[in-house]
Design a protein around this motif. Structure first.
Motif, short mmCIF file in Angstrom:
data_model
loop_
_atom_site.label_atom_id
_atom_site.label_comp_id
_atom_site.label_asym_id
_atom_site.label_seq_id
_atom_site.Cartn_x
_atom_site.Cartn_y
_atom_site.Cartn_z
N ALA A 357 0.83 -1.21 0.00
CA ALA A 357 0.00 0.00 0.00
C ALA A 357 0.87 1.26 0.00
CB ALA A 357 -0.93 -0.01 1.21
N ASP A 358 1.95 1.27 0.80
CA ASP A 358 2.84 2.43 0.83
C ASP A 358 3.52 2.64 -0.52
OD1 ASP A 358 2.17 2.78 3.46
OD2 ASP A 358 3.95 1.75 4.26
N TYR A 359 3.96 1.54 -1.13
CA TYR A 359 4.65 1.65 -2.42
C TYR A 359 3.71 2.18 -3.50
CZ TYR A 359 6.62 0.19 -6.88
OH TYR A 359 7.06 0.18 -8.18
N PHE A 360 2.49 1.61 -3.58
CA PHE A 360 1.57 2.02 -4.64
C PHE A 360 1.07 3.45 -4.42
CE2 PHE A 360 0.71 -2.70 -5.18
CZ PHE A 360 1.49 -2.78 -6.32
N LEU A 364 1.60 6.38 -7.24
CA LEU A 364 0.51 7.16 -7.82
C LEU A 364 0.65 8.65 -7.55
CD1 LEU A 364 -2.49 4.78 -7.01
CD2 LEU A 364 -1.46 5.22 -9.25
N GLY A 365 1.72 9.05 -6.80
CA GLY A 365 1.97 10.47 -6.60
C GLY A 365 1.66 10.98 -5.22
N ALA A 366 1.37 10.11 -4.25
CA ALA A 366 1.06 10.57 -2.89
C ALA A 366 2.33 11.13 -2.24
CB ALA A 366 0.51 9.42 -2.05
N GLY A 367 2.14 12.10 -1.34
CA GLY A 367 3.27 12.67 -0.61
C GLY A 367 4.16 13.56 -1.45
N GLY A 368 3.66 14.07 -2.55
CA GLY A 368 4.46 14.96 -3.38
C GLY A 368 5.43 14.25 -4.31
N HIS A 369 5.34 12.93 -4.41
CA HIS A 369 6.24 12.19 -5.30
C HIS A 369 5.78 12.33 -6.75
CE1 HIS A 369 8.48 10.08 -2.10
NE2 HIS A 369 7.34 10.09 -1.45
N GLN A 370 6.74 12.24 -7.64
CA GLN A 370 6.42 12.23 -9.06
C GLN A 370 5.83 10.84 -9.39
OE1 GLN A 370 6.68 14.76 -11.09
NE2 GLN A 370 6.00 13.70 -12.95
N PRO A 371 4.60 10.76 -9.89
CA PRO A 371 4.00 9.44 -10.15
C PRO A 371 4.73 8.69 -11.26
CG PRO A 371 2.63 11.20 -11.04
CD PRO A 371 3.70 11.87 -10.26
N SER A 374 0.27 4.43 -13.38
CA SER A 374 -1.12 4.84 -13.49
C SER A 374 -1.98 3.89 -12.65
CB SER A 374 -1.57 4.79 -14.96
OG SER A 374 -1.59 3.45 -15.43
N ALA A 375 -3.25 4.24 -12.47
CA ALA A 375 -4.13 3.42 -11.66
C ALA A 375 -4.30 2.03 -12.28
CB ALA A 375 -5.48 4.10 -11.49
N ASP A 376 -4.42 1.97 -13.59
CA ASP A 376 -4.60 0.69 -14.25
C ASP A 376 -3.33 -0.17 -14.16
OD1 ASP A 376 -7.23 1.00 -14.92
OD2 ASP A 376 -6.83 1.79 -16.93
N GLU A 377 -2.16 0.46 -14.18
CA GLU A 377 -0.92 -0.30 -14.03
C GLU A 377 -0.81 -0.91 -12.64
OE1 GLU A 377 2.03 2.11 -17.13
OE2 GLU A 377 1.91 2.68 -15.01
N VAL A 378 -1.24 -0.15 -11.63
CA VAL A 378 -1.25 -0.69 -10.27
C VAL A 378 -2.23 -1.85 -10.16
CG1 VAL A 378 -1.81 -0.17 -7.87
CG2 VAL A 378 -0.47 1.46 -9.22
N ARG A 379 -3.39 -1.70 -10.75
CA ARG A 379 -4.38 -2.77 -10.70
C ARG A 379 -3.88 -4.01 -11.44
NH1 ARG A 379 -9.39 -1.17 -9.01
NH2 ARG A 379 -10.38 -2.91 -10.10
N GLU A 380 -3.12 -3.80 -12.51
CA GLU A 380 -2.57 -4.95 -13.24
C GLU A 380 -1.54 -5.69 -12.38
OE1 GLU A 380 -0.16 -6.02 -17.37
OE2 GLU A 380 -0.68 -3.94 -16.87
N LEU A 381 -0.71 -4.93 -11.64
CA LEU A 381 0.27 -5.56 -10.77
C LEU A 381 -0.40 -6.37 -9.65
CD1 LEU A 381 2.89 -2.68 -10.42
CD2 LEU A 381 3.12 -4.80 -11.73
N LEU A 382 -1.58 -5.97 -9.27
CA LEU A 382 -2.33 -6.68 -8.23
C LEU A 382 -3.28 -7.72 -8.80
CD1 LEU A 382 -3.20 -3.66 -5.88
CD2 LEU A 382 -1.54 -5.47 -5.46
#
Length: 411
Positions: A357-360, A364-371, A374-382
């Protein structure tokens, strides 16, 4: 004297016990031990090695671990798409031959590689397209470097015939090699390790079969009568033996005292020797001790790092050997410029749900990180379906349109 009389056994020789091999006495041609001796070959060295539980555990981890990982053919480029239209992709990912699944094929080949140092599979082609990978049994292939720096393989068919194949017709995966032609057999290099482990196993078996395993002795100051001895023996067997009588108090008569036997240094040395043999086998295959069920203290919070260690230092080199051997045998020189084989080790390297959860979230850009996902790429990894599927609305997922609670107005 007739010519064939010299081959007849003398009467005294016929009455002798039959000869034995490696200390095993055979009673006849239908003796199960004799049949196993004949089938096993080389005095059953391979079977003896696999009967070593540490070796069996190591080989199971290596062969099944590598066999379960998806292996795919990819195209070079930013999109990194799978080359599903290439016939080699189907061989390694879907169906290597008519009778094996990809995991069965990879596990069998890896077992031959770990024990013999070489794994061979014949490449059956239809025209220029590879359509089957048929693994060879142990001892049926001999390779040599021919003219033009190309490998030539002498193969023995099932009916005993000889067949010479070029390197384009054989998938050959090597272990460590001194000449670059044949891999070194770990089983042969460590034969003394397995012999010593088998000796320790026999010694332990002899202790349990012939050794005194009593937990202690009952001493009496004077000799007991036969009646008193039988009564004490019956009392011990009926009232104080078995798990149901643990910690039960014993009543002694006629000044008898109980003296338990303590473990000796010799017993501890035997246990230490057997543990050392397990460590030797684990060192041979590069498998961490805890994966052989030896160190209880390494489980728990360290299991994630243990899995990473196993993948990086044990499986990684083996996967690299597979990927490059497949590219050499199944792809042309032009195809190797744009196509490559790759194992997917993501399933073995996944952390806890919190770590994922922290990695994804950062991906996705949380905490000011450069994403970088994409959401679909994360869903594909899961292994989740994409959000833009047509049936997303039917599954109760938002469709992107706001619902209104106002009544519909008609004109």
């Amino acid at each position: 004297m007739k010519m064939f009389d010299m081959f007849r056994r003398k009467p005294e020789a016929q009455s002798r016990p039959s000869a034995s091999a490696s200390g095993v006495t055979f009673t006849g041609l239908d003796d199960p031990a004799f049949l196993e001796y004949v089938r096993s070959g080389q005095n059953g060295v391979e079977n003896k090695m696999l009967r070593n539980t540490a070796a069996l555990r190591c080989l199971t981890l290596l062969c099944n671990g590598l066999g379960m990982l998806p292996l795919s053919l990819y195209r070079e480029g930013n999109d990194k798409q799978k080359a599903t239209d290439h016939p080699a992709h189907k061989l390694v990912r879907v169906k290597p031959n008519p009778y094996q699944t990809p995991m069965e094929f990879k596990s069998q080949m890896e077992l031959l590689l770990e024990t013999e140092g070489n794994a061979y599979a014949r490449i059956i082609r239809s025209g220029s397209r590879p359509i089957h990978l048929i693994p060879f049994e142990k001892g049926r292939v001999t390779g040599k470097l021919g003219s033009g720096w190309r490998m030539q393989y002498q193969c023995t068919t099932e009916n005993g015939g000889q067949l010479t194949l070029d390197q384009d017709e054989i998938l050959h995966i090597r272990d460590l090699s001194l000449d670059g032609i044949e891999g070194l057999s770990r089983r042969k290099l460590a034969s003394e390790v397995f012999e010593l482990a088998a000796g320790a196993q026999r010694a332990a078996s002899n202790v349990f079969r012939t050794g005194v395993m009593a937990g202690g002795a009952i001493e009496v100051p004077n000799a007991l009568s036969e009646q008193a001895y039988q009564r004490m023996k019956q009392s011990m067997d009926e009232e104080y033996s078995g798990a149901e009588n643990v910690n039960k108090w014993m009543i002694t008569e006629e000044g008898a005292t109980a003296k338990p036997f303590a473990s000796t240094a010799r017993d501890g040395q035997q246990i230490e020797n057997r543990n050392h043999q397990i460590e030797e086998v684990a060192r041979l295959y590069g498998v961490p001790r805890p994966l052989l069920m030896m160190d209880d203290t390494s489980w728990g919070s360290g299991i994630e790092q243990l899995g990473i260690f196993f993948v990086q230092y044990t499986l990684a080199s083996r996967m690299q050997a597979w990927e490059e051997a497949l590219a050499r045998s199944l792809l042309t020189d032009r195809e190797r410029e744009t196509l490559f084989f790759k194992f997917n080790v993501r399933a073995l390297l996944r952390g806890t749900l919190k770590d994922q959860a922290d990695y994804f979230a950062k991906a996705l850009g949380a905490g000011g990180h450069q994403p970088w996902h994409s959401a679909d790429e994360v869903r594909e990894l899961l292994d989740y379906p994409a959000t833009d599927l047509p049936h997303a609305t039917q599954l109760g997922q938002p469709s992107g349109k706001k619902e209104s609670n106002e009544p519909t107005k008609t004109t």
